[in-house]
Design a protein around this motif. Structure first.
Motif, PDB file in Angstrom:
ATOM      1  N   ARG A 116       0.826  -1.218   0.000  1.00  0.00           N
ATOM      2  CA  ARG A 116       0.000   0.000   0.000  1.00  0.00           C
ATOM      3  C   ARG A 116       0.861   1.270   0.000  1.00  0.00           C
ATOM      4  NH1 ARG A 116      -5.341   0.089   0.661  1.00  0.00           N
ATOM      5  NH2 ARG A 116      -6.494  -1.792   1.282  1.00  0.00           N
ATOM      6  N   ILE A 117       2.044   1.181   0.556  1.00  0.00           N
ATOM      7  CA  ILE A 117       2.952   2.327   0.551  1.00  0.00           C
ATOM      8  C   ILE A 117       3.561   2.531  -0.834  1.00  0.00           C
ATOM      9  CG2 ILE A 117       5.189   3.152   1.417  1.00  0.00           C
ATOM     10  CD1 ILE A 117       4.471   1.746   4.098  1.00  0.00           C
ATOM     11  N   VAL A 118       3.969   1.429  -1.475  1.00  0.00           N
ATOM     12  CA  VAL A 118       4.777   1.520  -2.694  1.00  0.00           C
ATOM     13  C   VAL A 118       3.947   1.584  -3.973  1.00  0.00           C
ATOM     14  CG1 VAL A 118       6.486   0.314  -4.099  1.00  0.00           C
ATOM     15  CG2 VAL A 118       6.748   0.391  -1.612  1.00  0.00           C
ATOM     16  N   GLU A 119       3.000   0.674  -4.146  1.00  0.00           N
ATOM     17  CA  GLU A 119       2.385   0.495  -5.459  1.00  0.00           C
ATOM     18  C   GLU A 119       1.470   1.636  -5.910  1.00  0.00           C
ATOM     19  OE1 GLU A 119       1.652  -3.641  -6.869  1.00  0.00           O
ATOM     20  OE2 GLU A 119       1.788  -4.108  -4.724  1.00  0.00           O
ATOM     21  N   PRO A 120       0.641   2.228  -5.042  1.00  0.00           N
ATOM     22  CA  PRO A 120      -0.150   3.370  -5.525  1.00  0.00           C
ATOM     23  C   PRO A 120       0.734   4.526  -5.995  1.00  0.00           C
ATOM     24  CG  PRO A 120      -1.125   2.478  -3.530  1.00  0.00           C
ATOM     25  CD  PRO A 120       0.210   1.813  -3.687  1.00  0.00           C
ATOM     26  N   ALA A 121       1.818   4.783  -5.271  1.00  0.00           N
ATOM     27  CA  ALA A 121       2.730   5.852  -5.675  1.00  0.00           C
ATOM     28  C   ALA A 121       3.398   5.517  -7.004  1.00  0.00           C
ATOM     29  CB  ALA A 121       3.781   6.078  -4.593  1.00  0.00           C
ATOM     30  N   ALA A 122       3.737   4.237  -7.184  1.00  0.00           N
ATOM     31  CA  ALA A 122       4.353   3.821  -8.451  1.00  0.00           C
ATOM     32  C   ALA A 122       3.397   4.033  -9.614  1.00  0.00           C
ATOM     33  CB  ALA A 122       4.772   2.353  -8.366  1.00  0.00           C
ATOM     34  N   CYS A 123       2.115   3.757  -9.414  1.00  0.00           N
ATOM     35  CA  CYS A 123       1.117   3.998 -10.467  1.00  0.00           C
ATOM     36  C   CYS A 123       1.042   5.480 -10.818  1.00  0.00           C
ATOM     37  CB  CYS A 123      -0.257   3.499 -10.017  1.00  0.00           C
ATOM     38  SG  CYS A 123      -0.435   1.712 -10.036  1.00  0.00           S
ATOM     39  N   GLU A 124       1.097   6.303  -9.798  1.00  0.00           N
ATOM     40  CA  GLU A 124       1.045   7.751 -10.003  1.00  0.00           C
ATOM     41  C   GLU A 124       2.236   8.214 -10.844  1.00  0.00           C
ATOM     42  OE1 GLU A 124      -0.206  11.495  -7.166  1.00  0.00           O
ATOM     43  OE2 GLU A 124       1.032   9.898  -6.321  1.00  0.00           O
ATOM     44  N   ILE A 125       3.414   7.721 -10.522  1.00  0.00           N
ATOM     45  CA  ILE A 125       4.613   8.098 -11.269  1.00  0.00           C
ATOM     46  C   ILE A 125       4.537   7.580 -12.701  1.00  0.00           C
ATOM     47  CG2 ILE A 125       7.117   7.805 -11.420  1.00  0.00           C
ATOM     48  CD1 ILE A 125       7.094   7.551  -8.314  1.00  0.00           C
ATOM     49  N   ALA A 126       4.113   6.320 -12.852  1.00  0.00           N
ATOM     50  CA  ALA A 126       4.025   5.725 -14.191  1.00  0.00           C
ATOM     51  C   ALA A 126       3.055   6.497 -15.071  1.00  0.00           C
ATOM     52  CB  ALA A 126       3.614   4.255 -14.085  1.00  0.00           C
ATOM     53  N   ALA A 127       1.919   6.878 -14.509  1.00  0.00           N
ATOM     54  CA  ALA A 127       0.929   7.627 -15.288  1.00  0.00           C
ATOM     55  C   ALA A 127       1.474   8.981 -15.723  1.00  0.00           C
ATOM     56  CB  ALA A 127      -0.350   7.809 -14.477  1.00  0.00           C
ATOM     57  N   ALA A 128       2.324   9.563 -14.891  1.00  0.00           N
ATOM     58  CA  ALA A 128       2.851  10.894 -15.186  1.00  0.00           C
ATOM     59  C   ALA A 128       4.007  10.875 -16.179  1.00  0.00           C
ATOM     60  CB  ALA A 128       3.300  11.560 -13.884  1.00  0.00           C
ATOM     61  N   SER A 129       4.815   9.795 -16.170  1.00  0.00           N
ATOM     62  CA  SER A 129       6.061   9.897 -16.927  1.00  0.00           C
ATOM     63  C   SER A 129       6.496   8.654 -17.687  1.00  0.00           C
ATOM     64  CB  SER A 129       7.189  10.291 -15.965  1.00  0.00           C
ATOM     65  OG  SER A 129       7.344   9.322 -14.938  1.00  0.00           O
ATOM     66  N   LEU A 206     -10.431  -4.502 -11.933  1.00  0.00           N
ATOM     67  CA  LEU A 206      -9.667  -3.509 -11.176  1.00  0.00           C
ATOM     68  C   LEU A 206      -8.264  -3.341 -11.742  1.00  0.00           C
ATOM     69  CD1 LEU A 206     -10.803  -4.316  -7.514  1.00  0.00           C
ATOM     70  CD2 LEU A 206     -11.787  -2.730  -9.172  1.00  0.00           C
ATOM     71  N   HIS A 207      -7.691  -4.436 -12.222  1.00  0.00           N
ATOM     72  CA  HIS A 207      -6.413  -4.323 -12.927  1.00  0.00           C
ATOM     73  C   HIS A 207      -6.589  -3.494 -14.204  1.00  0.00           C
ATOM     74  CE1 HIS A 207      -5.204  -7.768 -10.379  1.00  0.00           C
ATOM     75  NE2 HIS A 207      -3.960  -7.386 -10.623  1.00  0.00           N
ATOM     76  N   ARG A 208      -7.695  -3.730 -14.908  1.00  0.00           N
ATOM     77  CA  ARG A 208      -7.973  -2.978 -16.133  1.00  0.00           C
ATOM     78  C   ARG A 208      -8.095  -1.486 -15.837  1.00  0.00           C
ATOM     79  NH1 ARG A 208      -7.638  -3.576 -21.686  1.00  0.00           N
ATOM     80  NH2 ARG A 208      -7.129  -1.372 -21.780  1.00  0.00           N
ATOM     81  N   ALA A 209      -8.723  -1.164 -14.707  1.00  0.00           N
ATOM     82  CA  ALA A 209      -8.882   0.244 -14.329  1.00  0.00           C
ATOM     83  C   ALA A 209      -7.518   0.891 -14.076  1.00  0.00           C
ATOM     84  CB  ALA A 209      -9.757   0.355 -13.090  1.00  0.00           C
ATOM     85  N   VAL A 210      -6.628   0.154 -13.418  1.00  0.00           N
ATOM     86  CA  VAL A 210      -5.272   0.673 -13.189  1.00  0.00           C
ATOM     87  C   VAL A 210      -4.589   0.949 -14.522  1.00  0.00           C
ATOM     88  CG1 VAL A 210      -2.970   0.095 -12.325  1.00  0.00           C
ATOM     89  CG2 VAL A 210      -4.990  -0.458 -10.949  1.00  0.00           C
ATOM     90  N   LEU A 211      -4.656  -0.022 -15.408  1.00  0.00           N
ATOM     91  CA  LEU A 211      -4.027   0.118 -16.721  1.00  0.00           C
ATOM     92  C   LEU A 211      -4.614   1.296 -17.495  1.00  0.00           C
ATOM     93  CD1 LEU A 211      -2.227  -0.934 -19.038  1.00  0.00           C
ATOM     94  CD2 LEU A 211      -4.100  -2.498 -19.647  1.00  0.00           C
ATOM     95  N   ASP A 212      -5.934   1.419 -17.493  1.00  0.00           N
ATOM     96  CA  ASP A 212      -6.590   2.494 -18.240  1.00  0.00           C
ATOM     97  C   ASP A 212      -6.173   3.868 -17.734  1.00  0.00           C
ATOM     98  OD1 ASP A 212      -7.887   0.693 -19.852  1.00  0.00           O
ATOM     99  OD2 ASP A 212      -9.809   0.802 -18.783  1.00  0.00           O
ATOM    100  N   GLN A 213      -6.073   4.014 -16.426  1.00  0.00           N
ATOM    101  CA  GLN A 213      -5.719   5.318 -15.860  1.00  0.00           C
ATOM    102  C   GLN A 213      -4.249   5.661 -16.131  1.00  0.00           C
ATOM    103  OE1 GLN A 213      -7.926   7.317 -15.015  1.00  0.00           O
ATOM    104  NE2 GLN A 213      -9.662   5.927 -14.715  1.00  0.00           N
ATOM    105  N   TRP A 215      -2.633   4.602 -18.880  1.00  0.00           N
ATOM    106  CA  TRP A 215      -2.659   4.983 -20.294  1.00  0.00           C
ATOM    107  C   TRP A 215      -3.233   6.380 -20.471  1.00  0.00           C
ATOM    108  CZ3 TRP A 215       0.191   3.629 -23.978  1.00  0.00           C
ATOM    109  CH2 TRP A 215       0.476   2.308 -24.325  1.00  0.00           C
ATOM    110  N   ALA A 216      -4.230   6.732 -19.667  1.00  0.00           N
ATOM    111  CA  ALA A 216      -4.874   8.042 -19.786  1.00  0.00           C
ATOM    112  C   ALA A 216      -4.016   9.164 -19.219  1.00  0.00           C
ATOM    113  CB  ALA A 216      -6.231   8.017 -19.081  1.00  0.00           C
ATOM    114  N   ARG A 217      -2.893   8.801 -18.603  1.00  0.00           N
ATOM    115  CA  ARG A 217      -1.968   9.790 -18.025  1.00  0.00           C
ATOM    116  C   ARG A 217      -2.650  10.594 -16.924  1.00  0.00           C
ATOM    117  NH1 ARG A 217       2.970   8.056 -19.651  1.00  0.00           N
ATOM    118  NH2 ARG A 217       3.012   7.618 -21.895  1.00  0.00           N
ATOM    119  N   LYS A 218      -3.373   9.886 -16.059  1.00  0.00           N
ATOM    120  CA  LYS A 218      -4.070  10.519 -14.937  1.00  0.00           C
ATOM    121  C   LYS A 218      -3.482   9.982 -13.632  1.00  0.00           C
ATOM    122  CE  LYS A 218      -8.442  11.210 -17.393  1.00  0.00           C
ATOM    123  NZ  LYS A 218      -9.900  10.904 -17.431  1.00  0.00           N
ATOM    124  N   PRO A 219      -2.451  10.637 -13.107  1.00  0.00           N
ATOM    125  CA  PRO A 219      -1.735  10.119 -11.936  1.00  0.00           C
ATOM    126  C   PRO A 219      -2.612   9.881 -10.707  1.00  0.00           C
ATOM    127  CG  PRO A 219      -0.457  11.844 -12.998  1.00  0.00           C
ATOM    128  CD  PRO A 219      -1.810  11.844 -13.659  1.00  0.00           C
TER     129      PRO A 219
END
Length: 250
Positions: A116-129, A206-213, A215-219
């Motif tokens: 919970r500490i690592v993965e949400p933040a990683a998604c945010e970074i991935a979506a941004a850059s 829920l995995h699909r939602a992570v992937l879509d967001q 791809w949509a570049r929405k951190p």
């Protein structure tokens, strides 16, 4: 009597497989608390006799356990067990040994806190850059998960790759290295979470939602999508623990 029996049973396996088997045998005894924090281990000669192996195999095994932070040797003090806070808990072997211990429930809780500490933040970074190619790798893992259907065994590998690909997509070398380190942590939580009937298919949207967001570049949305996915995973783990406890009591 039971300890003596265990030592007898361990002897042929240890002598047949050499230092690695000796390492496993000693590690499990440390993790199980046979020797508490600060307790002195038997001498190399005594351990070699207990396990029916050469003293050199015991020495190599102790060297491995020292490298992983489980024990330390000092002149005149002998070899002693270090407090668990000093163990290299992100080492794959140490994770595996502790997961096979008696405190699986607490271990699962701690691993979920880490995720919970690592993965949400990683998604945010991935979506941004993240570059498109890195996101495409996440999508390939997702498509393999989808193709696995209700087969939890076939689903587990792509699921692990999905989460590791997100960490890799951050481009942060520390997170990328951390992803390799926590693979064993992910495996242990998946071991419980995917035991639930239909768990793979229920988590797929829920995995699909992570992937879509991503791809949509929405951190922010990517972070929330991963938090929701981990919430389901945690719920499945709690059910898995309860089912295991019920099975053990019956």
């Amino acid at each position: 009597m039971s300890d003596h029996k265990e030592h007898i049973e361990a002897r042929p396996a240890a002598s047949r497989r050499g230092p690695m088997a000796v390492t496993e045998a000693l590690a499990h005894r440390v993790v199980a608390g046979e020797w508490g924090d600060g307790a002195a281990l038997p001498t190399e000669v005594e351990l070699a006799e207990q396990l029916g192996v050469a003293r050199t195999s015991v020495r190599e095994a102790l060297t491995r356990l020292k490298a992983k932070g489980l024990i330390a040797s000092r002149q005149k003090a002998g070899t002693r067990v270090l407090p668990r806070t000093q163990w290299n808990m992100l080492d794959e072997d140490v994770l595996r040994w502790t997961w096979s211990g008696n405190d699986r429930v607490q271990m699962a809780q701690h691993l979920m806190q880490l995720r919970r500490i690592v993965e949400p933040a990683a998604c945010e970074i991935a979506a941004a850059s993240a570059p498109d190619a890195a996101i495409a790798t996440i999508e390939r893992a997702y498509r393999l998960m989808d193709a696995a259907g209700m087969d939890a065994v076939a689903y587990a590998g792509p699921d692990l790759e999905f989460h590791r690909a997100i960490l890799t997509a951050t481009g942060n070398p520390f997170l990328v290295a951390f992803g390799a380190t926590i693979e064993a942590a992910l495996r242990t939580s998946f071991e419980l979470s995917t035991r639930q009937p239909g768990a793979p298919r229920k988590s797929l949207p829920l995995h699909r939602a992570v992937l879509d967001q991503i791809w949509a570049r929405k951190p922010a949305e990517a972070r929330r999508a991963m938090e929701e996915l981990l919430g389901l995973t945690e719920s499945n783990i709690q059910r898995g623990v309860a089912r295991s406890a019920a099975a053990a009591s019956s």
